[in-house]
Design a protein around this motif. Structure first.
Motif, PDB file in Angstrom:
ATOM      1  N   SER B 350      26.434   5.539  17.905  1.00  0.00           N
ATOM      2  CA  SER B 350      25.692   4.378  17.426  1.00  0.00           C
ATOM      3  C   SER B 350      24.401   4.788  16.726  1.00  0.00           C
ATOM      4  O   SER B 350      23.894   4.050  15.918  1.00  0.00           O
ATOM      5  CB  SER B 350      25.451   3.338  18.509  1.00  0.00           C
ATOM      6  OG  SER B 350      24.908   3.893  19.639  1.00  0.00           O
ATOM      7  N   ASP B 351      23.896   5.969  17.016  1.00  0.00           N
ATOM      8  CA  ASP B 351      22.761   6.441  16.212  1.00  0.00           C
ATOM      9  C   ASP B 351      22.668   7.964  16.254  1.00  0.00           C
ATOM     10  O   ASP B 351      22.984   8.575  17.267  1.00  0.00           O
ATOM     11  CB  ASP B 351      21.450   5.823  16.713  1.00  0.00           C
ATOM     12  CG  ASP B 351      20.330   5.980  15.683  1.00  0.00           C
ATOM     13  OD1 ASP B 351      20.637   6.288  14.499  1.00  0.00           O
ATOM     14  OD2 ASP B 351      19.160   5.801  16.056  1.00  0.00           O
ATOM     15  N   ILE B 352      22.253   8.522  15.133  1.00  0.00           N
ATOM     16  CA  ILE B 352      21.963   9.952  15.105  1.00  0.00           C
ATOM     17  C   ILE B 352      20.454  10.076  15.003  1.00  0.00           C
ATOM     18  O   ILE B 352      19.856   9.802  13.972  1.00  0.00           O
ATOM     19  CB  ILE B 352      22.677  10.641  13.918  1.00  0.00           C
ATOM     20  CG1 ILE B 352      24.197  10.482  14.080  1.00  0.00           C
ATOM     21  CG2 ILE B 352      22.287  12.120  13.836  1.00  0.00           C
ATOM     22  CD1 ILE B 352      25.030  11.101  12.966  1.00  0.00           C
ATOM     23  N   VAL B 355      18.973  15.742  13.592  1.00  0.00           N
ATOM     24  CA  VAL B 355      19.914  16.840  13.442  1.00  0.00           C
ATOM     25  C   VAL B 355      19.117  18.130  13.381  1.00  0.00           C
ATOM     26  O   VAL B 355      18.086  18.200  12.718  1.00  0.00           O
ATOM     27  CB  VAL B 355      20.755  16.681  12.153  1.00  0.00           C
ATOM     28  CG1 VAL B 355      21.702  17.862  11.992  1.00  0.00           C
ATOM     29  CG2 VAL B 355      21.530  15.380  12.198  1.00  0.00           C
ATOM     30  N   LEU B 356      19.617  19.131  14.112  1.00  0.00           N
ATOM     31  CA  LEU B 356      18.865  20.372  14.247  1.00  0.00           C
ATOM     32  C   LEU B 356      19.704  21.528  13.732  1.00  0.00           C
ATOM     33  O   LEU B 356      20.862  21.660  14.082  1.00  0.00           O
ATOM     34  CB  LEU B 356      18.583  20.567  15.734  1.00  0.00           C
ATOM     35  CG  LEU B 356      17.565  21.609  16.126  1.00  0.00           C
ATOM     36  CD1 LEU B 356      16.173  21.052  15.913  1.00  0.00           C
ATOM     37  CD2 LEU B 356      17.764  21.977  17.581  1.00  0.00           C
ATOM     38  N   ASP B 357      19.090  22.352  12.896  1.00  0.00           N
ATOM     39  CA  ASP B 357      19.754  23.593  12.522  1.00  0.00           C
ATOM     40  C   ASP B 357      19.392  24.628  13.581  1.00  0.00           C
ATOM     41  O   ASP B 357      18.245  25.031  13.675  1.00  0.00           O
ATOM     42  CB  ASP B 357      19.280  24.038  11.137  1.00  0.00           C
ATOM     43  CG  ASP B 357      19.983  25.308  10.687  1.00  0.00           C
ATOM     44  OD1 ASP B 357      20.478  26.057  11.557  1.00  0.00           O
ATOM     45  OD2 ASP B 357      20.038  25.539   9.470  1.00  0.00           O
ATOM     46  N   ALA B 358      20.397  25.030  14.361  1.00  0.00           N
ATOM     47  CA  ALA B 358      20.116  25.881  15.522  1.00  0.00           C
ATOM     48  C   ALA B 358      19.579  27.249  15.123  1.00  0.00           C
ATOM     49  O   ALA B 358      19.014  27.963  15.935  1.00  0.00           O
ATOM     50  CB  ALA B 358      21.366  26.034  16.371  1.00  0.00           C
ATOM     51  N   SER B 359      19.737  27.624  13.858  1.00  0.00           N
ATOM     52  CA  SER B 359      19.297  28.961  13.476  1.00  0.00           C
ATOM     53  C   SER B 359      17.818  29.008  13.106  1.00  0.00           C
ATOM     54  O   SER B 359      17.192  30.055  13.141  1.00  0.00           O
ATOM     55  CB  SER B 359      20.134  29.487  12.319  1.00  0.00           C
ATOM     56  OG  SER B 359      19.839  28.764  11.155  1.00  0.00           O
ATOM     57  N   ASP B 360      17.236  27.850  12.724  1.00  0.00           N
ATOM     58  CA  ASP B 360      15.795  27.894  12.444  1.00  0.00           C
ATOM     59  C   ASP B 360      15.042  26.729  13.088  1.00  0.00           C
ATOM     60  O   ASP B 360      13.834  26.567  12.874  1.00  0.00           O
ATOM     61  CB  ASP B 360      15.542  27.933  10.931  1.00  0.00           C
ATOM     62  CG  ASP B 360      16.111  26.719  10.220  1.00  0.00           C
ATOM     63  OD1 ASP B 360      16.622  25.816  10.922  1.00  0.00           O
ATOM     64  OD2 ASP B 360      16.058  26.661   8.980  1.00  0.00           O
ATOM     65  N   ALA B 362      14.936  23.735  12.406  1.00  0.00           N
ATOM     66  CA  ALA B 362      14.438  22.686  11.522  1.00  0.00           C
ATOM     67  C   ALA B 362      15.205  21.402  11.837  1.00  0.00           C
ATOM     68  O   ALA B 362      16.421  21.421  11.930  1.00  0.00           O
ATOM     69  CB  ALA B 362      14.674  23.073  10.065  1.00  0.00           C
ATOM     70  N   SER B 363      14.475  20.289  12.004  1.00  0.00           N
ATOM     71  CA  SER B 363      15.177  19.049  12.314  1.00  0.00           C
ATOM     72  C   SER B 363      15.018  18.048  11.189  1.00  0.00           C
ATOM     73  O   SER B 363      14.055  18.080  10.427  1.00  0.00           O
ATOM     74  CB  SER B 363      14.662  18.455  13.614  1.00  0.00           C
ATOM     75  OG  SER B 363      13.356  17.974  13.433  1.00  0.00           O
ATOM     76  N   SER B 364      16.002  17.164  11.067  1.00  0.00           N
ATOM     77  CA  SER B 364      15.958  16.165  10.007  1.00  0.00           C
ATOM     78  C   SER B 364      16.713  14.935  10.481  1.00  0.00           C
ATOM     79  O   SER B 364      17.421  14.985  11.480  1.00  0.00           O
ATOM     80  CB  SER B 364      16.622  16.722   8.752  1.00  0.00           C
ATOM     81  OG  SER B 364      17.937  17.152   9.067  1.00  0.00           O
ATOM     82  N   ARG B 365      16.545  13.841   9.759  1.00  0.00           N
ATOM     83  CA  ARG B 365      17.271  12.637  10.129  1.00  0.00           C
ATOM     84  C   ARG B 365      18.376  12.424   9.100  1.00  0.00           C
ATOM     85  O   ARG B 365      18.118  12.292   7.916  1.00  0.00           O
ATOM     86  CB  ARG B 365      16.321  11.440  10.164  1.00  0.00           C
ATOM     87  CG  ARG B 365      16.936  10.269  10.871  1.00  0.00           C
ATOM     88  CD  ARG B 365      15.950   9.241  11.343  1.00  0.00           C
ATOM     89  NE  ARG B 365      16.675   7.995  11.581  1.00  0.00           N
ATOM     90  CZ  ARG B 365      17.196   7.665  12.748  1.00  0.00           C
ATOM     91  NH1 ARG B 365      17.038   8.437  13.784  1.00  0.00           N
ATOM     92  NH2 ARG B 365      17.873   6.529  12.888  1.00  0.00           N
TER      93      ARG B 365
END
Ligand SMILES: Nc1nc2c(ncn2[C@@H]2O[C@H](COP(=O)(O)OP(=O)(O)O)[C@@H](O)[C@H]2O)c(=O)[nH]1
Lengths: 297, 601
Positions: B350-352, B355-360, B362-365
């Motif tokens: 129902s919602d994200i 989102v995380l890039d596990a290698s650095d 960095a998070s984003s929506r």
């Protein structure tokens, strides 16, 4: 408080869990029983899982070259445990004398015809299945020809290089093919139980067991096992059971289960691979791997 | 009797070519765990083929694997120290094989993370560190390998140690130790290294032996996910046994229990275990069975809990971190199959949240989570499920998602969410907002047709005469001049054949379809009748919601414990005669003012 859960308890618990998952998820489920110690332990674990019952059929592939004691022991136990026993065979190849003992084909081709092909066609229902009638003690042709979708197998990871790539639940496609590089993930005891039409699943509850664990468990549970594994006074016994033309006994004076456990713990086999008595494993480096793809266990 | 030796599963992770196979091969060789002659045979073979010996050759038993030159799977091998037995899970470092790495690492109690001193920290080194944290592995050591290639230089080691520690600190992970090694040459493997006298932190074997086993799970509240309920009647076996594995806690005969999410209560009558001494207690990690005092209907998937202890959360919404491995990205608003313990239910993203890039890190929506990314997600199920949050009880706070037959993601539950704003509600709001209304109001239609519209669901167990009654009702209303239609869905919404699509998800799709169809037809002023076997309270509630604002009336034929009494408008007895049944239903319609009374039969 508390009970110490030892190594065998842990192995048993995991195997039982896997068996129950398989039984819940697969309507059309069978267990392969080679009569050897591993699949006999597997059979015992099924009785553990289902509280003394075995709620699915057992399939044995009879190459006709099995050591006669094996067949006798199979039927005795089947009657005693009230097993739904099914036997399959490549009758055509035997009639045409296409076998290694007949001198017409090599070992690997013989295994393929008498084991892999027989197994594949017995599982799919294409070839006749013989079912044990408990009233008469005789085998009769089974009316059920539905393909088996879930097949429980007693493979262990320590046995052979190629087996250590297996999962507890390992899909094969329509042609029994096995994509070694693309195995599904398994985590936190969640297994692949969803599959596209035409797939069938091999289930490996014994994957984490070693040969020593198997014998320790046989000892602990007092599991009836064929006496071919024991020295009958000639200083020889079988360490692994197969077809008599291709399996040779090893030199050993182990006369019972606890002798074997001792022998494996500190004795002379400590560092020798168990299947070294099986001739087809030596024939070519990748032969077994190839046979596995073709469905031979 | 021999004293039981402790065992420990160790996973070895690291970027491809950083030396995993060499480490494993060397550990096996140095601890004398290889079959006699195997090492020599492989060395001999290499010599014959005039190629340098590699420990990987020793391990790579598979032909295709050697052809590709990369370890494909989490092979298992065994070795012993004086302290315990180790089962080594050699996890592939290649990113394509991350799902194999996860499968291996999920079983591990300890991890050795390898970094090539010469190449330094790679993206994958970080991703692997993150995964160890995600999987909750506490025993971690970092091995800086190939120190020979950097002249056994302490400065190189210290630099990697500082940089990597910093990264790990960001994800709240503190390794037990860092060790400089040269796996190929055996430096700091099982004995100290002459080449690195500056290192005082012990060998790989020392650090393995210093790892501690997790505290037993007996101390947590009792949880046993129900795998199945057995009643094997052969040989007069009368036992009805609830079977499963105790994930944590302990329980004994006489304890009061509750099954969740259903909330059904009972008491333990016996502990069932085949071929063992009689038992009165059961403990964490045991695959076992119980019988209980009073017969109740329980389904696989429930969690058996102890009434006196802290119970799991029961709700249909939760927040979780998920590690995605699917070929297709995880998409917002899509429905997946959730498998948590032995529960299997449809779940909507129902919602994200992020989102995380596990290698650095960095998070984003974003509206989707791609392969090998980590997402913080709000999930919503149709029916309430029972679970714990992972910090309270790790074994009962983890789940997987299935997409297109494959396990495509692993998740850990961060928090339950209790609110009423459901995904379904938003869906309906959106639908109603976009609906282009005609001039003809429901009132006008009702006036013209001389009845209001309604959906009549005839529910109940199989073989209770539902369909016969439904058809008789249609005929009776039709003869009265009503606009009525019998929608003959199959008794089972989805045929549970082996060949059909995923059972859980296709049933969910079928329910949505039915709800939307009903809404359309009742909006057109019809009385729609349908009979369904394969439906429970929550599914019924969903259909009602989809059919809103139009009436839904539920007729239940025969006792059916799947429904709450308040969700049923009329109870009929099993196999009630058509005439009597029709009369009762028409009465119900009159009471519900769907029919106007002057048209009484
Ligand atoms: N010089 C040196 N080379 C090493 C060392 N450890 C491993 N290697 C080499 O690095 C390469 C990759 O090692 P391998 O164990 O196959 O890596 P994997 O892909 O992580 O399993 C091989 O050529 C190894 O011989 C080491 O300590 N020193």
């Amino acid at each position: 408080m508390g009970k110490t859960i030892d190594k065998l308890d842990t192995l048993e618990s995991q195997s039982v869990y896997i068996l129950r998952e398989a039984y819940r998820e697969f309507k059309s489920l069978v267990m392969l029983w080679s009569i050897g110690k591993d699949s006999t332990v597997l059979l015992w674990l099924a009785r553990k899982a289902f509280f003394g019952h075995v709620p699915f059929s057992l399939v044995h592939i009879d190459t006709s070259y099995k050591i006669p004691e094996m067949i006798k022991y199979r039927d005795e136990l089947a009657l005693q445990f009230k097993l739904n026993m099914i036997v399959g065979q490549n009758t055509q190849a035997l009639k045409d004398k296409r076998s290694y003992p007949d001198g017409t084909v090599d070992r690997i081709s013989c295994c393929k015809a008498l084991k892999s092909d027989a197994l594949k066609n017995t599982l799919s229902g294409a070839w006749p299945r013989l079912r044990l009638n408990h009233k008469t003690g005789q085998y009769e042709q089974d009316t059920n020809t539905e393909p088996y979708i879930g097949v429980i197998v007693g493979a262990r990871a320590d046995e052979e290089g190629s087996r250590s790539k297996e999962r507890y639940f390992s899909p094969r496609d329509r042609n029994s093919d096995w994509d070694v590089g693309d195995q599904p993930p398994e985590l936190w005891n969640q297994f692949k139980t969803d599959f596209a039409p035409g797939t069938h699943i091999r289930i490996h509850p014994l994957l984490d067991w070693t040969e020593l664990n198997i014998w320790e468990y046989i000892e602990r549970e007092n599991i009836p096992i064929t006496k071919l594994y024991f020295d009958q006074g000639e200083g020889k016994r079988y360490r692994s059971l197969g077809c008599y033309p291709c399996t040779t006994p090893v030199h050993s004076s182990a006369r019972n289960v606890s002798d074997i456990v001792k022998e494996l713990r500190e004795g002379k086999f400590k560092n020798i691979a168990e299947r070294s008595g099986r001739a087809q494993d030596k024939e070519d480096g990748g032969g077994l791997e190839k046979l596995r793809r073709e469905g031979y266990m | 009797m021999v004293i039981e030796r402790e065992g420990m599963n160790v996973v070895i992770v690291g970027h491809v070519d950083h030396g995993k196979s060499t480490l494993v091969g060397r550990l096996l060789a140095d601890t004398g765990s290889l079959p006699d002659g195997k090492l020599e045979a492989v060395q001999q073979q290499c010599k014959q083929n005039a190629k340098p010996f590699e420990y990987a050759f020793l391990l790579d038993a598979l032909k295709d694997e050697q052809a590709q030159g990369i370890t494909i799977d989490t092979a298992r091998s065994f070795f012993k120290s004086s302290k315990r037995d180790y089962i080594i899970i050699d996890a592939p470092g290649h990113i394509e094989f991350l799902k194999n790495m996860i499968s291996g690492a999920a079983r591990a109690e300890a991890a050795l993370l390898l970094i090539d001193a010469h190449e330094g920290i790679k993206e994958n080194s970080k991703r692997h560190g993150y995964m160890m944290r995600f999987l909750g592995i506490k025993n971690i050591a970092v091995l800086v390998n190939k120190m020979d290639l950097v002249g056994y230089d302490q400065k190189v080691f210290e630099k990697i140690k500082t940089d990597y520690s910093q990264f790990l600190a960001e994800i709240d992970l503190v390794p037990k130790s860092f060790i400089p090694i040269a796996a190929f040459h055996g430096d700091n493997m099982i004995s100290g290294s002459k080449n690195m006298p500056w290192h005082k932190g012990g060998t790989v074997l020392d650090v393995l032996d210093s790892f501690k086993k997790e505290a037993p799970l007996d101390q947590l509240p009792f949880r046993m996910p129900v795998q199945d309920i057995y009643k094997f009647t052969e040989d007069g076996d009368e036992r009805r046994i609830v079977a499963g594995r105790v994930e944590c806690g302990s329980i004994k005969v006489g304890d009061d229990i509750v099954f969740l999410p259903s909330g059904k209560k009972n008491r333990i009558k016996s502990v069932e275990y085949f071929n063992g001494p009689a038992r009165r207690e059961a403990f964490a990690q045991e695959s076992i069975g119980f019988t209980y005092d009073t017969e109740i209907y329980i389904r696989p998937g429930e969690i058996l809990c102890k009434s006196s202890e802290k119970l799991p959360h029961v709700t249909n919404k939760f927040r979780a971190n998920i590690f995605w491995m699917g070929k297709q990205p995880l998409i917002k608003d899509k429905t997946y199959k959730l498998k948590i313990l032995t529960q299997q239910v449809p779940v909507i993203v129902s919602d994200i949240v992020q989102v995380l890039d596990a290698s650095d890190l960095a998070s984003s929506r974003e509206p989707h989570v791609d392969r090998y990314e980590v997402g913080e997600i709000i999930f919503e199920t149709l029916k309430p499920i029972a679970f714990d949050v992972v910090v309270d009880s790790a074994p009962t706070g983890r789940f997987v998602l299935v997409d297109n037959y494959e396990i495509a993601g692993g998740g850990i539950i961060l928090a339950p969410i209790f609110d009423t704003d459901s995904n379904l509600k938003t869906h309906i709001q959106k639908r109603d907002y976009n609906w282009e209304r005609s001039q003809i109001t429901p009132q006008l239609r009702a006036h013209k047709y001389q009845h209001k519209s309604a959906l009549i669901v005839i529910a109940g167990k199989i073989d209770t005469g539902k369909q016969r009654i439904a058809k008789a009702l249609e005929e009776a209303l039709f003869n009265l001049g009503k606009n009525v239609y019998f929608l003959g869905v199959s008794n089972r919404l989805v045929l549970a054949t082996q060949d059909s699509k995923d059972k859980v998800l296709s049933k969910y799709d079928a329910l949505i379809h039915l709800g939307e169809l009903a809404h359309l037809m009742t909006d057109a002023g019809l009385i729609l009748i349908t009979s369904i076997t394969d439906i429970d309270h929550y599914e019924l509630a969903m259909i009602k919601k989809l059919n809103n604002p139009n009436r839904t009336l539920v007729v239940c034929v025969g006792e059916d414990s799947r429904f709450n009494p308040e969700s049923v408008d009329l109870m009929l007895v099993e196999n009630e005669e058509s005439d009597a049944a029709v009369n009762k239903i028409v009465d119900l319609l009159l009471n519900a003012v769907v029919l106007v009374s002057e048209y009484e039969i």
